[in-house]
Design a protein around this motif. Structure first.
Motif, PDB file in Angstrom:
ATOM      1  N   TYR A 127       0.836  -1.205   0.000  1.00 51.94           N
ATOM      2  CA  TYR A 127       0.000   0.000   0.000  1.00 51.94           C
ATOM      3  C   TYR A 127       0.871   1.255   0.000  1.00 51.94           C
ATOM      4  O   TYR A 127       0.621   2.194  -0.767  1.00 51.94           O
ATOM      5  N   LEU A 128       1.902   1.275   0.830  1.00 55.05           N
ATOM      6  CA  LEU A 128       2.792   2.427   0.876  1.00 55.05           C
ATOM      7  C   LEU A 128       3.573   2.575  -0.425  1.00 55.05           C
ATOM      8  O   LEU A 128       3.794   3.699  -0.906  1.00 55.05           O
ATOM      9  N   CYS A 131       0.796   3.802  -3.062  1.00 55.67           N
ATOM     10  CA  CYS A 131       0.053   5.026  -2.767  1.00 55.67           C
ATOM     11  C   CYS A 131       0.927   6.166  -2.265  1.00 55.67           C
ATOM     12  O   CYS A 131       0.544   7.333  -2.361  1.00 55.67           O
ATOM     13  N   SER A 132       2.096   5.861  -1.704  1.00 53.22           N
ATOM     14  CA  SER A 132       3.013   6.904  -1.222  1.00 53.22           C
ATOM     15  C   SER A 132       4.434   6.555  -1.631  1.00 53.22           C
ATOM     16  O   SER A 132       5.295   6.277  -0.783  1.00 53.22           O
ATOM     17  N   PRO A 133       4.720   6.545  -2.938  1.00 51.42           N
ATOM     18  CA  PRO A 133       6.032   6.070  -3.400  1.00 51.42           C
ATOM     19  C   PRO A 133       7.201   6.902  -2.898  1.00 51.42           C
ATOM     20  O   PRO A 133       8.267   6.358  -2.623  1.00 51.42           O
ATOM     21  N   MET A 134       7.020   8.237  -2.771  1.00 49.48           N
ATOM     22  CA  MET A 134       8.110   9.069  -2.270  1.00 49.48           C
ATOM     23  C   MET A 134       8.438   8.742  -0.819  1.00 49.48           C
ATOM     24  O   MET A 134       9.604   8.581  -0.450  1.00 49.48           O
ATOM     25  N   PHE A 135       7.411   8.642  -0.007  1.00 55.42           N
ATOM     26  CA  PHE A 135       7.600   8.268   1.399  1.00 55.42           C
ATOM     27  C   PHE A 135       8.211   6.880   1.502  1.00 55.42           C
ATOM     28  O   PHE A 135       9.124   6.651   2.306  1.00 55.42           O
ATOM     29  N   TYR A 136       7.727   5.948   0.678  1.00 53.53           N
ATOM     30  CA  TYR A 136       8.216   4.565   0.717  1.00 53.53           C
ATOM     31  C   TYR A 136       9.702   4.506   0.379  1.00 53.53           C
ATOM     32  O   TYR A 136      10.482   3.825   1.056  1.00 53.53           O
ATOM     33  N   ARG A 139      11.701   6.297   3.453  1.00 51.47           N
ATOM     34  CA  ARG A 139      11.559   5.811   4.826  1.00 51.47           C
ATOM     35  C   ARG A 139      11.625   4.294   4.991  1.00 51.47           C
ATOM     36  O   ARG A 139      12.084   3.797   6.019  1.00 51.47           O
ATOM     37  N   HIS A 221      -3.815   5.287 -11.749  1.00 49.28           N
ATOM     38  CA  HIS A 221      -2.537   5.529 -12.401  1.00 49.28           C
ATOM     39  C   HIS A 221      -2.614   5.164 -13.882  1.00 49.28           C
ATOM     40  O   HIS A 221      -2.152   5.915 -14.748  1.00 49.28           O
ATOM     41  N   HIS A 234      -1.808  13.230  -8.626  1.00 51.26           N
ATOM     42  CA  HIS A 234      -1.521  13.316  -7.195  1.00 51.26           C
ATOM     43  C   HIS A 234      -0.441  14.347  -6.867  1.00 51.26           C
ATOM     44  O   HIS A 234       0.539  14.047  -6.184  1.00 51.26           O
ATOM     45  N   MET A 237       3.075  13.457  -8.274  1.00 51.59           N
ATOM     46  CA  MET A 237       3.568  12.147  -7.827  1.00 51.59           C
ATOM     47  C   MET A 237       4.220  11.439  -9.001  1.00 51.59           C
ATOM     48  O   MET A 237       3.669  11.445 -10.103  1.00 51.59           O
TER      49      MET A 237
END
Length: 335
Positions: A127-128, A131-136, A139, A221, A234, A237
């Motif tokens: 999911y990360l 949905c949140s590739p930069m954060f993934y 981090r 996407h 997004h 994104m």
């Protein structure tokens, strides 16, 4: 009295012992061969996954660390649980004593819960990533994934230990059965309800929710790409990588197969514990075997959908993995 009227007991102590199912030698032999095949597939398939991810540096990714944890649980199912389950299922009696029974039932409960929690953590990872590739990317590291694996195994060990050894489990404890000569997993109503919620309903709900959102985001996407809106998607994104989409699809299949294999077993458990509907023993045994055969199905899924698994397998069987610098072999594209 005719031979067909003779009733055999596991410990031959009259009506206080379990009734032994009598099978012909040919039937027992066939069942042992089939069970041995399932054990070997589970053992060897997951061993390939474990060796591959541990040996090849290119496979040292956060997602693969979680896959490694799942493969380790499946490997232990094939080596610790399934051989004992084979003897118990075919002989229909338990001849290995209370200590082995305790080890067997604790291992069964522990590895089941570890697998379920591993799949839940994999769902969060996917999911990360989607949905949140930069954060993934920033981090979620290999070290963080290793910490998550350690936490999953320690939490599960603590949970199963509390289930087995706490005073709240006095009405029905693991390894105890009203019928002497058997080895079954018996929980009182309180622990049965707690285990159903914590080990099945909550992880399954999480997995279904996250993978549903992953499907929705992936379609969004794809639609944006088709109309050349990658940059606007997004709030700038970056576009979804093919590798991430394929990994999510493959691991989604793993989760779906896991649920299909385990759902009949939990339905039988609910019928037995909460509705007091006696499920026939052969049905319950078949559902249990279907559940644990899932541990041997996962490597087959990897073989069908992961090119790196097939390449790694070829390196293993040709002994190229023993050559100098083999850990740096390229098993997948960097795109």
């Amino acid at each position: 009295m005719q031979d067909e009227d003779v009733v055999l007991y596991c410990h031959y102590s009259g009506n206080v012992s379990c009734v032994k199912e009598v099978r012909g030698a040919a039937v027992s032999l066939i069942l042992y061969i089939l069970a041995a095949g399932a054990v070997m597939i589970t053992f060897s398939g997951n061993l390939v996954v474990i060796i591959s991810i541990c040996h090849f540096k290119q496979l040292h990714t956060p997602t693969n660390i979680l896959v490694l944890s799942l493969a380790m649980a499946d490997f232990l199912v094939g080596t610790v649980v399934m051989p004992f389950m084979t003897i118990q299922s075919i002989e229909s009696c338990w001849y290995l004593g209370e200590i082995v029974c305790m080890v067997y039932t604790m291992s069964l409960a522990f590895l089941t819960t570890v697998s379920m929690l591993n799949l839940a953590v994999i769902a969060i990872d996917r999911y990360l990533a989607i949905c949140s590739p930069m954060f993934y990317t920033i981090r979620i590291t290999v070290r963080f994934a290793c910490y998550c694996v350690v936490v999953v195994w320690l939490v599960t060990l603590s949970y199963i230990s509390a289930m087995v050894f706490s005073n709240g489990n006095t009405e029905g404890v693991i390894g105890v059965d009203p019928c002497p000569g058997d080895c079954v997993f018996v929980l009182n109503l309180t622990w049965g309800t707690t285990d159903l919620v914590c080990s099945f309903i909550m992880p399954v709900s999480l997995m279904v929710t996250l993978y549903t959102k992953i499907i929705i985001i992936a379609k969004r996407h794809a639609k944006a790409i088709s109309v050349q809106q990658r940059v606007q998607l997004h709030n700038n994104m970056p576009p979804l990588k093919k590798s991430e989409a394929k990994a999510s699809k493959t691991l989604g299949i793993v989760v779906l197969v896991f649920l299909l294999c385990w759902l009949p077993f939990y339905i039988c458990t609910i019928l037995n514990q909460f509705i007091s509907y006696p499920v026939p023993s052969f049905v319950f045994c078949a559902c249990l075997w279907l559940a644990f055969l899932n541990s041997g199905i996962n490597p087959i899924i990897y073989a069908l959908f992961y090119p790196w698994f097939r390449k790694s397998f070829r390196f293993l069987v040709t002994f190229k993995i023993c050559s100098h610098g083999s850990s740096l072999f390229k098993l997948l594209n960097e795109s």
